[in-house]
Motif scaffolding. Structure first.
Motif, PDB file in Angstrom:
ATOM      1  N   LYS A  54      45.954  39.146  36.305  1.00  0.00           N
ATOM      2  CA  LYS A  54      45.852  39.609  34.923  1.00  0.00           C
ATOM      3  C   LYS A  54      46.755  38.758  34.025  1.00  0.00           C
ATOM      4  CE  LYS A  54      44.516  44.240  34.760  1.00  0.00           C
ATOM      5  NZ  LYS A  54      44.943  45.597  35.094  1.00  0.00           N
ATOM      6  N   GLY A  62      45.379  35.720  32.927  1.00  0.00           N
ATOM      7  CA  GLY A  62      44.224  35.850  32.035  1.00  0.00           C
ATOM      8  C   GLY A  62      42.910  35.891  32.777  1.00  0.00           C
ATOM      9  N   ALA A  85      39.836  38.512  31.901  1.00  0.00           N
ATOM     10  CA  ALA A  85      38.935  38.377  30.751  1.00  0.00           C
ATOM     11  C   ALA A  85      37.593  37.803  31.199  1.00  0.00           C
ATOM     12  CB  ALA A  85      39.577  37.462  29.713  1.00  0.00           C
ATOM     13  N   VAL A 122      35.163  34.141  27.333  1.00  0.00           N
ATOM     14  CA  VAL A 122      36.425  34.245  26.589  1.00  0.00           C
ATOM     15  C   VAL A 122      37.419  33.208  27.107  1.00  0.00           C
ATOM     16  CG1 VAL A 122      38.393  35.727  26.073  1.00  0.00           C
ATOM     17  CG2 VAL A 122      36.074  36.666  26.097  1.00  0.00           C
ATOM     18  N   ARG A 123      37.489  33.107  28.453  1.00  0.00           N
ATOM     19  CA  ARG A 123      38.410  32.129  29.040  1.00  0.00           C
ATOM     20  C   ARG A 123      38.024  30.707  28.638  1.00  0.00           C
ATOM     21  NH1 ARG A 123      37.748  32.695  34.689  1.00  0.00           N
ATOM     22  NH2 ARG A 123      36.303  34.421  34.398  1.00  0.00           N
TER      23      ARG A 123
END
Lengths: 328, 342
Positions: free
Chosen positions: B52, B55, B58, B62-63
């Motif tokens: 998490k 990242g 996500a 989005v990444r």
């Protein structure tokens, strides 16, 4: 063009060019392609000698040998009294300005990465001690002589048409004021209207500069128009040599007769009356020529002796030579 | 030519965006886990929290967009700030593309590794070209001579024996068999910390470069010399070469001015196309000789599932490949007057 008193500029005696054939793992020589097999002729100063024959008979090879673009196997080539057959390296290079060649394919024979100006001036740079403006002036002069606009000097060969490219090739050949030029089928790659222009240009230049030509072609009518004397070649050997008029009106050798009968007649009414001699079969391989006379396999009148003995090259009239058993 | 270049550069933008997306997709689908190398005693919830924090929870798009923002906007702005002190926006707290395993910005890592790669791999290309061109020219000019036969044999060996074999073989010979005091002994490990400040250190630098450079040079030279030979043979039989001889030029001029200049056209293109590989490093050779260059960086990144590092590095290689394709096309147009693009 030709006066009786002129002396020979080029004397070729028993010229042979055999290309070896290698076979097997050890690259053993198993034979040779006899592209040119003992030809002799003279060319007078200021004369045009036509050399004709069908494709693959050794015409171009003969022309290249005369200019020593190949290492000849045997024979003498006397240019202006000096034997050039065995010259090598710098001695041969020193003779290059006197003899030049106009090539068949005007596209491939010009370096695609050089401008026209540098193609024409390169031999000047190599053989003459000329300053840059002198070279430039000579290039302009040559381009005028062959009918190309001076402003084209900075362009590349691919930007020109076939006829113009051949003019570039001619200008290049003329750069060093040669005495003797071999024209190796210079018009074969051009269309008919351009052919006439180029031939006229060659004639004009000959008159102006007193050039001597060896004109190689398979176009018999063009050779008749251009040449003073004509030599006919078959499978690496000369079969007949004589002045143009005699050879075209009264050919003696059966091969010459067959060749000439293949020329189309401009008048259709008369064309029907001509006896066409049609040759059967193909030209034998120059690696393995037939026994006896080279032409015996296709000759319409061959007799027993033709398959046994090689005919001798002999005089059969004034300035008229042939190699055939059957000519009396 | 300028219009052509601008038009081509314009078209590279969608191409590169597409490539970056494909790289991202491939890395996302790859079955690797950045926490995979952590000790087994770490409980799954903690692992989940680590993911998490990176990242990874996500969604993919989005990444991807975040990476695009970091790489295409933040990194160039940061360069402007560091090189010229131009500050646009929030300069101190900008999010940069960071490596997951080292936590340092990827671009800084690349800048750190670049010199070793350029020296060793770049030098091997230069040496390879210098070996290959004369061999190619002589082999073609003396076709089927003993020189040509030996040249063919050696280039077949250089071509077919992989660098991980020649590299290890050279180490065995020059670092193991040969005595350390001997003049011919060569170090098998490339020491990046060596500072060249004296002739003695320069000599050490040369010695540690010899083996990796020669391994790669042999491989490159083998390919390039075959190419050069073929191109020379192609041109040697052309009619214009006969014209050049008929002009009465020296054999040297015929060969070097007429034939070589024309033969170089395709060879220069091949050289230009292989320049991106110099930057890409030689993953295997760098690994064998412990040269900590870009190739080694990439392999470490792949092993540790360091996705931002691998993504950025691969994308930079893609940019170089696209750019040098363009360079090769432009060079071709400059060298060959028959080719015009406008």
């Amino acid at each position: 063009m030709l006066d009786g008193t002129s002396k020979p500029l080029l004397k070729v005696n028993n010229l042979k060019m055999h290309f070896p054939i290698y076979r097997g793992i050890l690259k053993k020589q198993v034979g040779a392609v006899k592209a040119v097999d003992g030809i002799s002729f003279d060319i007078m100063q200021g004369e045009t000698l036509g050399l004709v024959g069908e494709s693959g008979c050794g015409k171009s090879t003969a022309g290249r040998c005369v200019l020593r673009l190949y290492e000849v196997t045997d024979g003498n080539i006397e240019l202006d009294g000096e034997d050039i057959a065995d010259l090598t390296g710098p001695q041969l290079r020193a003779k290059r300005p006197e003899m030049q060649m106009i090539f068949q394919d005007p596209q491939a024979s010009l370096n695609p990465r050089m401008t026209v100006g540098s193609i024409i001036s390169e031999p000047l740079y190599e053989h003459r001690k000329m300053t840059k403006p002198e070279r430039r002036a000579r290039v302009d002069e040559l381009m005028d002589a062959v009918g190309l606009a001076r402003r084209f000097a900075d362009r590349y060969p691919h930007e020109f048409s076939g006829g113009q490219r051949q003019r570039i090739g001619i200008a290049r050949a003329l750069a060093l004021n040669p005495k003797f030029i071999v024209c190796d089928e210079p018009i074969a790659a051009l269309d008919v209207s351009i052919q006439a222009q180029v031939v006229n240009l060659l004639e004009d230049l000959q008159e102006k500069l007193g050039l001597t030509y060896l004109f190689i072609s398979h176009d018999l009518s063009m050779v008749r128009h251009l040449a003073d004397r004509v030599a006919v070649m078959y499978l690496g050997k000369l079969v007949e040599l004589g002045d143009s008029e005699t050879l075209y009106t009264a050919p003696q050798h059966p091969y010459t007769q067959a060749l000439l009968s293949a020329v189309p007649h401009p008048d259709p009414a008369k064309a029907g009356n001509i006896d066409r001699v049609i040759l059967q079969g193909d030209v034998p391989s120059p690696a393995n020529p037939p026994k006896g006379c080279n032409f015996c396999t296709r000759c319409p009148v061959a007799t027993e002796i033709c398959h046994k003995d090689e005919p001798e090259w002999r005089q059969i009239g004034e300035g008229h030579f042939a190699a055939c058993h059957l000519i009396k | 030519m300028l219009n052509y270049t601008i038009r081509r550069l314009f078209f590279t933008i969608p191409t590169l965006l597409f490539i970056s997306f494909v790289i991202f997709l491939i890395l996302d689908m790859a079955p690797n886990d950045p926490t995979g190398n952590l000790p087994m005693t770490i409980p799954p919830e903690v692992r989940e929290n680590i993911r998490k924090s990176l990242g990874l929870d996500a969604p993919m798009y989005v990444r991807y967009l975040l990476w695009c923002n970091q790489f295409f906007i933040n990194e160039p702005l940061n360069l402007l700030y560091e090189w010229f002190d131009w500050c646009i926006g929030d300069c101190e707290n900008r999010t940069r593309v960071r490596s997951w395993s080292t936590r340092s910005p990827v671009v800084d890592l690349i800048v750190e590794r670049m010199p070793q790669t350029l020296w060793v791999v770049g030098m091997s290309y230069v040496v390879g070209i210098l070996i290959a061109l004369p061999i190619g020219v002589i082999s073609a000019y003396k076709q089927y001579s003993w020189f040509d036969q030996i040249g063919t044999f050696i280039s077949m060996i250089g071509f077919s024996v992989p660098t991980f074999f020649t590299g290890v073989l050279l180490i065995v010979i020059f670092s193991v068999w040969i005595d350390q005091d001997s003049w011919f002994w060569l170090p098998s490990i490339y020491d990046t910390t060596l500072v060249v400040d004296s002739w003695g250190n320069f000599w050490l630098q040369v010695r540690q470069m010899i083996m990796p450079v020669m391994v790669l040079a042999l491989y490159n030279a083998a390919q390039l010399s075959r190419f050069m030979r073929a191109s020379m043979l192609d041109n040697l039989s052309q009619d214009y070469v006969r014209t050049a001889r008929a002009k009465g030029l020296k054999e040297k001029t015929v060969l070097l001015v007429h034939v070589l200049r024309n033969s170089m056209i395709p060879v220069v293109t091949v050289i230009a196309l292989s320049v991106p590989q110099v930057f890409g490093g030689a993953i295997i050779t760098e690994q064998i000789f412990r040269v900590n260059g870009l190739g080694q960086l990439l392999i470490i990144g792949i092993q540790g599932a360091d996705i931002p590092l691998v993504q950025t590095l691969t994308f930079i290689f893609a940019v170089l490949i696209v750019l040098f394709n363009l360079v090769a096309d432009i060079l071709y147009g400059l060298l060959d007057p028959r080719i015009r693009y406008d």
